[in-house]
Design a protein around this motif. Sequence first.
Motif, PDB file in Angstrom:
ATOM      1  N   LEU A   1     -10.616  10.352  -1.211  1.00 23.96           N
ATOM      2  CA  LEU A   1     -11.090  10.144  -2.010  1.00 23.96           C
ATOM      3  C   LEU A   1     -12.627   9.788  -1.199  1.00 23.96           C
TER       4      LEU A   1
ATOM      5  N   ARG B   1       1.314   9.838  -6.240  1.00 30.62           N
ATOM      6  CA  ARG B   1       2.467   8.407  -7.339  1.00 30.62           C
ATOM      7  C   ARG B   1       2.494   8.176  -7.764  1.00 30.62           C
TER       8      ARG B   1
ATOM      9  N   VAL C   1       2.688   1.402  -1.867  1.00 28.05           N
ATOM     10  CA  VAL C   1       2.973   1.935  -3.469  1.00 28.05           C
ATOM     11  C   VAL C   1       1.757   2.038  -4.542  1.00 28.05           C
ATOM     12  N   CYS C   2       0.808   1.281  -3.904  1.00 29.77           N
ATOM     13  CA  CYS C   2      -0.353   1.386  -4.798  1.00 29.77           C
ATOM     14  C   CYS C   2      -0.361   2.486  -4.894  1.00 29.77           C
ATOM     15  N   ILE C   3      -1.224   2.880  -6.416  1.00 26.88           N
ATOM     16  CA  ILE C   3      -2.054   4.204  -6.477  1.00 26.88           C
ATOM     17  C   ILE C   3      -3.187   4.839  -6.611  1.00 26.88           C
ATOM     18  N   GLY C   4      -4.382   3.511  -6.103  1.00 28.10           N
ATOM     19  CA  GLY C   4      -5.864   4.059  -6.134  1.00 28.10           C
ATOM     20  C   GLY C   4      -5.946   3.660  -6.989  1.00 28.10           C
ATOM     21  N   CYS C   5      -5.919   2.870  -8.606  1.00 34.55           N
ATOM     22  CA  CYS C   5      -6.582   3.367 -10.141  1.00 34.55           C
ATOM     23  C   CYS C   5      -7.694   2.344  -9.911  1.00 34.55           C
ATOM     24  N   ARG C   6      -8.008   1.515  -8.861  1.00 33.12           N
ATOM     25  CA  ARG C   6      -8.505   0.499  -8.385  1.00 33.12           C
ATOM     26  C   ARG C   6      -9.088  -0.121  -9.998  1.00 33.12           C
ATOM     27  N   THR C   7      -7.785  -0.120 -10.519  1.00 31.50           N
ATOM     28  CA  THR C   7      -8.183  -0.976 -11.619  1.00 31.50           C
ATOM     29  C   THR C   7      -8.853  -2.601 -11.010  1.00 31.50           C
TER      30      THR C   7
ATOM     31  N   LEU D   1     -11.956  -0.203  -1.438  1.00 28.34           N
ATOM     32  CA  LEU D   1     -10.745   0.498  -1.290  1.00 28.34           C
ATOM     33  C   LEU D   1     -10.837   1.317   0.074  1.00 28.34           C
TER      34      LEU D   1
ATOM     35  N   THR E   1      -8.649  -6.092 -19.119  1.00 27.13           N
ATOM     36  CA  THR E   1      -9.220  -6.208 -17.650  1.00 27.13           C
ATOM     37  C   THR E   1      -9.523  -6.948 -16.386  1.00 27.13           C
TER      38      THR E   1
ATOM     39  N   SER F   1      -8.995  10.913 -11.080  1.00 26.99           N
ATOM     40  CA  SER F   1      -9.188   9.319 -10.802  1.00 26.99           C
ATOM     41  C   SER F   1      -9.189   8.814  -9.863  1.00 26.99           C
ATOM     42  N   LEU F   2      -7.301   8.779  -9.616  1.00 25.87           N
ATOM     43  CA  LEU F   2      -6.610   7.886  -9.065  1.00 25.87           C
ATOM     44  C   LEU F   2      -7.129   7.929  -6.466  1.00 25.87           C
ATOM     45  N   GLY F   3      -6.475   7.303  -6.403  1.00 24.87           N
ATOM     46  CA  GLY F   3      -6.701   7.612  -5.314  1.00 24.87           C
ATOM     47  C   GLY F   3      -5.432   8.150  -4.582  1.00 24.87           C
ATOM     48  N   ARG F   4      -4.358   8.329  -5.273  1.00 22.82           N
ATOM     49  CA  ARG F   4      -3.172   8.574  -4.535  1.00 22.82           C
ATOM     50  C   ARG F   4      -2.302   9.466  -5.306  1.00 22.82           C
TER      51      ARG F   4
ATOM     52  N   TRP G   1     -15.088   2.654 -10.321  1.00 26.93           N
ATOM     53  CA  TRP G   1     -15.112   3.446 -11.064  1.00 26.93           C
ATOM     54  C   TRP G   1     -16.215   4.967 -11.499  1.00 26.93           C
TER      55      TRP G   1
ATOM     56  N   GLN H   1       0.753  -0.900   0.295  1.00 19.04           N
ATOM     57  CA  GLN H   1       0.161   0.134   0.049  1.00 19.04           C
ATOM     58  C   GLN H   1       0.933   1.645  -0.147  1.00 19.04           C
TER      59      GLN H   1
ATOM     60  N   VAL I   1      -5.101   5.278   3.799  1.00 20.01           N
ATOM     61  CA  VAL I   1      -6.283   5.568   2.413  1.00 20.01           C
ATOM     62  C   VAL I   1      -5.994   5.616   1.649  1.00 20.01           C
ATOM     63  N   ASP I   2      -7.057   5.603   0.520  1.00 20.54           N
ATOM     64  CA  ASP I   2      -7.266   5.930  -1.013  1.00 20.54           C
ATOM     65  C   ASP I   2      -6.617   5.083  -1.808  1.00 20.54           C
ATOM     66  N   THR I   3      -6.015   3.809  -0.817  1.00 24.01           N
ATOM     67  CA  THR I   3      -5.377   2.525  -1.422  1.00 24.01           C
ATOM     68  C   THR I   3      -6.242   1.773  -1.887  1.00 24.01           C
TER      69      THR I   3
ATOM     70  N   GLU J   1       5.181   6.810 -10.711  1.00 28.04           N
ATOM     71  CA  GLU J   1       5.278   5.448 -10.350  1.00 28.04           C
ATOM     72  C   GLU J   1       5.605   4.767 -11.596  1.00 28.04           C
TER      73      GLU J   1
ATOM     74  N   ASN K   1     -17.537   0.543  -2.836  1.00 31.34           N
ATOM     75  CA  ASN K   1     -16.997  -0.423  -3.420  1.00 31.34           C
ATOM     76  C   ASN K   1     -17.820  -0.660  -4.892  1.00 31.34           C
TER      77      ASN K   1
END
Lengths: 323, 489
Positions: free
Chosen positions: B65, B139, A194-200, A212, B244, B133-136, B76, A192, A237-239, B142, B72
């Motif tokens: 977010l 980052r 590293v996770c960018i929270g893109c939710r893919t 999430l 995906t 859209s990104l939570g972080r 998206w 977590q 949070v947010d990961t 990366e 959940n």
Amino acid sequence: MDGNEPENEMAGGEAEKDAAPSFSVPAPSTPSLASLGGGQNPPNGEDRRQAVESGAAAKPRPISRRKLLEAIGAVGIGVGLGFRVLEDPSAASPARQRAAAPRSTKDPLPQWTMIFDLRYCDGCKACTAACQSAHYLPKDTEWIKVYTLTSADGGTYHLPKPCMMCEDPPCQAVCPVGATFRTDEGMVLIDQNVCIGCRTCMAACPYESRYLNTSPMPEVPRQPFPTSPEWPVPQVVDTVGKCIWCAARLPSGMLPECATSCQMGVIYIGDLTTDVAVNGQGNVITISEFLRDNDAVRLKEELGTNPRVYYIPGHGQDLSGWA
Amino acid sequence: MDLTIDRSSQMDRSLRDGARRELREAAVRPMLQKPGPGYRLLVVALGAVVALGLVAFVDQCVKGLSVDDYSNAAFWDVNISNFITIVGVAYGGAVISAVLRLTGAGWRAPLTRIAEGVSVVAVLVGGACIIPSLGRPERIWEFFTRPNFSSPLIWDALAIATYGFASVVFFYLPLIPDLVVAKQTMGDRAGRLRTALWRALSRGWEGSPAQHRLLGRMTGFLAILIIPLAVTVHSVLGWAFAITSFRPWWSEELWAPLFVIAALYSGIALVILSLAALRHTYHLQNYITDRHFKLLGFILAPFGATYLYMSVADFLPGAYHGEPGTAAVFRQLFVGAYAPWFWIFVVGGIIVPLLIIALPQTRRVGWIVFAAALILPTFWLNRVLMVIVPATYDMMNATFGVYSWTWVNASITAGAMAAVPLLILLLFRFVPILSVTEIEQLEAEQLETEQLKAARLEAVQLEIAQLEAVQLDGSEGRVPLGALQEEVR
């Protein structure tokens, strides 16, 4: 079929590892998809080289033999890799796993598995509550979620669902930054930091096992383990977070919180290498026998994710075509 | 005889010079015209909406977010839709400019600058839309430091970055000679900032034949390159869903081409809308004519029809004997909770625009612009449905979660949508709005052909006169006379 799977895995200790190379030693005389697939297999590779070379020998050869062999080797490796990429991932899974696992001279690593004996699940959701309090999760984040479902005969049954710890995890493949990874012990975990929270990964998981971390996380007191992917407490949070089978506890012989909390003894945690599993009530089973004798199934087998979670149906539910 | 020819050619030249001066003045008009109150109000209003979006984004960065009311169930949301929609409309410029350049459609010349500018703005704004859209978002680097190349998202990022860069260059190259022209036309009126900017950007352009040749070659090369690049961008966007996920409707083989067609269709709609607005604001009716809108409408129509056909191909098998998940999602779309929105999209985004272009009575500028104005919001709506409906579907118990949004996503969406017209307006405060050099070149070519034609006509007429003289003498030669008279006609 389902009974066989764990047997292979169980045998996946020394015996299986020794058997694997010997299986491919008698090189097939005619090249097949399978022989091309094993790109790094020396006998097959040699075969292919010879075959191509004999074809090229008829022509005058202005380049040196060494160069030609190098080129042919490169093409062969390229073709082999190409086939590896095109290969059905579910079919290639055990082989790829063996290839990925480091050849240790020490004891083989444990390969964790979970078994849910649905015959005894009464849907009390004690596992969910215990998990949430052990990992300090908000209420709507159910790492182990209990579904109440209707079977074909009209009765209801309960189905607890943790992370499936797939051998071919779709979530790992789609993570753009490699935050999700799979350990040599078969644990799919998230870094977590590293996770960018893109939710893919949430899109990819066919078992809806990922969450999430949006809400502010509850206050967390001092933990028995350092914060790590094996014990991600508190959650960042947010990961994205998910069930970890309490990975930090397993090496010291402690059971996951859900298994401990289940008064019905539904939840078994075990090791496919030693073929032994145990539930929170202290019942010890031989995994291969237990799964075979009770017609164990895995969820969404057809997707080729090869989950490490087995279910003992028991009420005549048809879990194979489920949802 | 000689005298008259000289005088008329002189008159031609002075007329041509007048037209040329007029063209050059028109091209820099957005920079010369003193902004009226309406224009100022528009810029301030758009700027306010963009600022609101930025405030919302900062709020989301600070509080996380949770301010977006993410559940959940709907992992998206509209941010992804904004991203697809705005990157999608960036395709319009590439088509108008590159495809028409390659097919040698001369009428494109007055449109290319606006089309390319719209494209650049859209791809930059659209690309930025993925960040909220990104939570972080902190980052995001990366993507470069630890990419996982088996993830479609990495290819998404690569494709959009490449396409964004290519479209900036594709906008910039034909601009080089025009910057020099603009400087010549505006002189001191350009101001110090623009003069410095243009000098830096025009890179010592002198207009020598060698420079023209090089520029022409590079522009042609980029025109070829940018079409497959745009196809990859929109295909990868489609695959970001199709590869995906096992989710119903997302895991469709058809999604990549569907995204490409949707991008072309909505992109051309945006070009039409921008052309209409800019033509009206800066009085460019002499250059961007009604015929242009009709022709763009004709380009729009086949893409709309293709999208309709592909949508049917997408929906029909799943709706007819779909797997439970697919059937559930389609039911939700056709008759369920999202049905009103879905049918608004089908009617407003495809059927009405197609009818407008198909019927001769409505094939007029106003109607075509109306069609374009329908297409843009409805295609955004379509993308929202494409993202939300399968995302809210729970693959474990086959139920649908509830999607809701807050002022934060709404403001970010509005800000992104407002940023596109705002940046287009501001862009043409700094660069000429018409591709002067291209128009002049094409006109010169046209003039040359006309002169050649005239010369040929004269020669033929002379020949006829000679033949007629011969015929009067009673000799043969009827056949060539007939053929030549035909040619004169």
